[in-house]
Design a protein around this motif. Structure first.
Motif, PDB file in Angstrom:
ATOM      1  N   ALA A 120      14.844 -43.220  51.033  1.00 54.56           N
ATOM      2  CA  ALA A 120      13.554 -43.022  51.692  1.00 54.56           C
ATOM      3  C   ALA A 120      12.521 -44.016  51.175  1.00 54.56           C
ATOM      4  CB  ALA A 120      13.079 -41.590  51.469  1.00 54.56           C
ATOM      5  N   ALA A 121      12.495 -44.224  49.860  1.00 55.05           N
ATOM      6  CA  ALA A 121      11.545 -45.170  49.277  1.00 55.05           C
ATOM      7  C   ALA A 121      11.820 -46.588  49.755  1.00 55.05           C
ATOM      8  CB  ALA A 121      11.617 -45.094  47.753  1.00 55.05           C
ATOM      9  N   ALA A 122      13.099 -46.952  49.848  1.00 55.55           N
ATOM     10  CA  ALA A 122      13.456 -48.299  50.281  1.00 55.55           C
ATOM     11  C   ALA A 122      13.047 -48.543  51.726  1.00 55.55           C
ATOM     12  CB  ALA A 122      14.965 -48.505  50.118  1.00 55.55           C
ATOM     13  N   ARG A 180       8.897 -40.722  60.423  1.00 52.18           N
ATOM     14  CA  ARG A 180       9.879 -39.691  60.764  1.00 52.18           C
ATOM     15  C   ARG A 180      11.200 -39.932  60.050  1.00 52.18           C
ATOM     16  NH1 ARG A 180      10.576 -39.556  66.973  1.00 52.18           N
ATOM     17  NH2 ARG A 180      12.151 -38.010  66.382  1.00 52.18           N
ATOM     18  N   ARG A 181      11.574 -41.182  59.927  1.00 57.80           N
ATOM     19  CA  ARG A 181      12.828 -41.504  59.237  1.00 57.80           C
ATOM     20  C   ARG A 181      12.739 -41.167  57.759  1.00 57.80           C
ATOM     21  NH1 ARG A 181      13.461 -47.572  60.284  1.00 57.80           N
ATOM     22  NH2 ARG A 181      15.139 -47.255  58.791  1.00 57.80           N
ATOM     23  N   VAL A 182      11.620 -41.501  57.149  1.00 54.31           N
ATOM     24  CA  VAL A 182      11.431 -41.200  55.730  1.00 54.31           C
ATOM     25  C   VAL A 182      11.430 -39.695  55.510  1.00 54.31           C
ATOM     26  CG1 VAL A 182       9.804 -41.345  53.803  1.00 54.31           C
ATOM     27  CG2 VAL A 182      10.230 -43.357  55.232  1.00 54.31           C
ATOM     28  N   GLU A 183      10.739 -38.974  56.389  1.00 53.23           N
ATOM     29  CA  GLU A 183      10.688 -37.516  56.277  1.00 53.23           C
ATOM     30  C   GLU A 183      12.089 -36.923  56.370  1.00 53.23           C
ATOM     31  OE1 GLU A 183       8.529 -33.687  58.483  1.00 53.23           O
ATOM     32  OE2 GLU A 183       8.377 -35.704  59.322  1.00 53.23           O
ATOM     33  N   ALA A 184      12.918 -37.456  57.275  1.00 56.96           N
ATOM     34  CA  ALA A 184      14.278 -36.944  57.438  1.00 56.96           C
ATOM     35  C   ALA A 184      15.127 -37.218  56.200  1.00 56.96           C
ATOM     36  CB  ALA A 184      14.924 -37.570  58.672  1.00 56.96           C
TER      37      ALA A 184
END
Length: 317
Positions: free
Chosen positions: A225-227, A256-260
């Motif tokens: 997620a951080a990357a 949304r991608r990071v949240e997932a």
């Protein structure tokens, strides 16, 4: 003739409902299954549209094959020729747009490979020198296998672990042949405007598919997620165009991608309610697509039957 018009209207209207249901279905499926569901729905719904138009175009040709005089056909079906002409124009426009879109795909891919010639690297990785921050999966082209292209600026903007996530993400795009799925849906969207929304949905779910593959490869969802977040912020550029054929970790709705990625890994729908919902949506997509194809086939059969009746009627005079 009213029956024919009803069949045509239904066949051309169903993709609107089918696309909406396919988008809902993708939202309850794991990313990989969602990508295949969206692609399959796009192909089936586009096929129904083309079939309906071809059925209309078929009327005058079938009449000529049956040696029916055109005045006799117009006497029974006054709108037969105008509708056939309209269908022919629509099919011709679709063919031209499909050819142009495919040529655009090839042109973008060729230009991407030319831009990557300045890169150096080993194996499937190419690093392009420069301050620009970018990274993308470059599909195979003219005998050259697919490569992961990363700029020096992107390499410098990420930490070591984050670089592993980025490379795993782009390699997942190549391994999953996501560019082919994107190309198919992009071409299907040319056939019917209702399918354009599936392009955005597919773009999101292909990125999610690659995100999950990268998280599995590094074994750390928070790092993944951080990357993704850092790469998107470092490579943010309003003028850049992403999508087929250049799939990148910095594209799509990144929040949304990071949240997932901060949630547990997705799985097939479990529990009675979620499973029933997924099955119902899947059944609806298949039913709508099959209905569009069946209507197109029914139109063709009805035209042949009507031609036979006209032939018999003329023979009886």
């Amino acid at each position: 003739m009213t029956y024919v018009l009803v069949l045509v209207v239904l066949a051309l209207a169903l993709p609107w409902g089918g696309a909406a249901v396919a988008g809902r279905l993708a939202g309850v499926l794991p990313p990989r299954a969602a990508c295949w569901a969206l692609t399959g729905a796009a192909v089936l719904l586009a096929g129904g549209t083309v079939g309906a138009l071809f059925g209309l175009l078929h009327v005058p040709f079938l009449a000529s094959l049956e040696r029916l005089p055109l005045p006799r056909v117009l006497e029974v079906w006054p709108a037969a020729v105008p509708l056939a002409c309209a269908a022919g124009v629509a099919l011709l426009v679709q063919l031209v747009l499909l050819a142009r879109r495919r040529l655009l795909h090839r042109s973008l891919l060729r230009r991407a490979w030319l831009s990557a010639e300045a890169g150096t690297g080993d194996g499937d990785l190419l690093v392009i020198p420069g301050s620009e921050v970018d990274a993308f999966a470059l599909p195979a082209y003219r005998g050259r296998r697919g490569r992961v292209v990363v700029t020096s600026g992107m390499v410098r903007s990420l930490k070591a672990g984050e670089r592993e996530v980025l490379l795993a993400h782009e390699r997942a795009h190549l391994a999953g042949r996501h560019h082919l799925l994107s190309a198919v849906v992009d071409l299907a969207a040319v056939v019917h405007p209702a399918l354009r929304g599936l392009r955005e949905a597919l773009a999101f779910h292909t990125e999610r598919w690659a995100d999950e593959a990268a998280a599995t490869a590094v074994g750390d969802r928070r790092l993944a997620a951080a990357a993704v977040a850092r790469a998107a912020l470092a490579g943010a550029s309003p003028g850049r165009v992403r999508g087929y054929p250049l799939l990148s970790a910095t594209s799509g709705p990144v929040p949304r991608r990071v949240e997932a990625l901060l949630l547990p890994a997705p799985s097939a729908p479990r529990g009675g309610a979620r499973r029933a919902s997924a099955l119902a949506l899947a059944g609806t997509v298949v039913a709508l697509a099959a209905t569009a194809l069946a209507l197109a086939y029914g139109l063709h059969e009805y035209v042949e039957h009507a031609a036979e009746r006209l032939t018999g009627a003329d023979g009886g005079h």
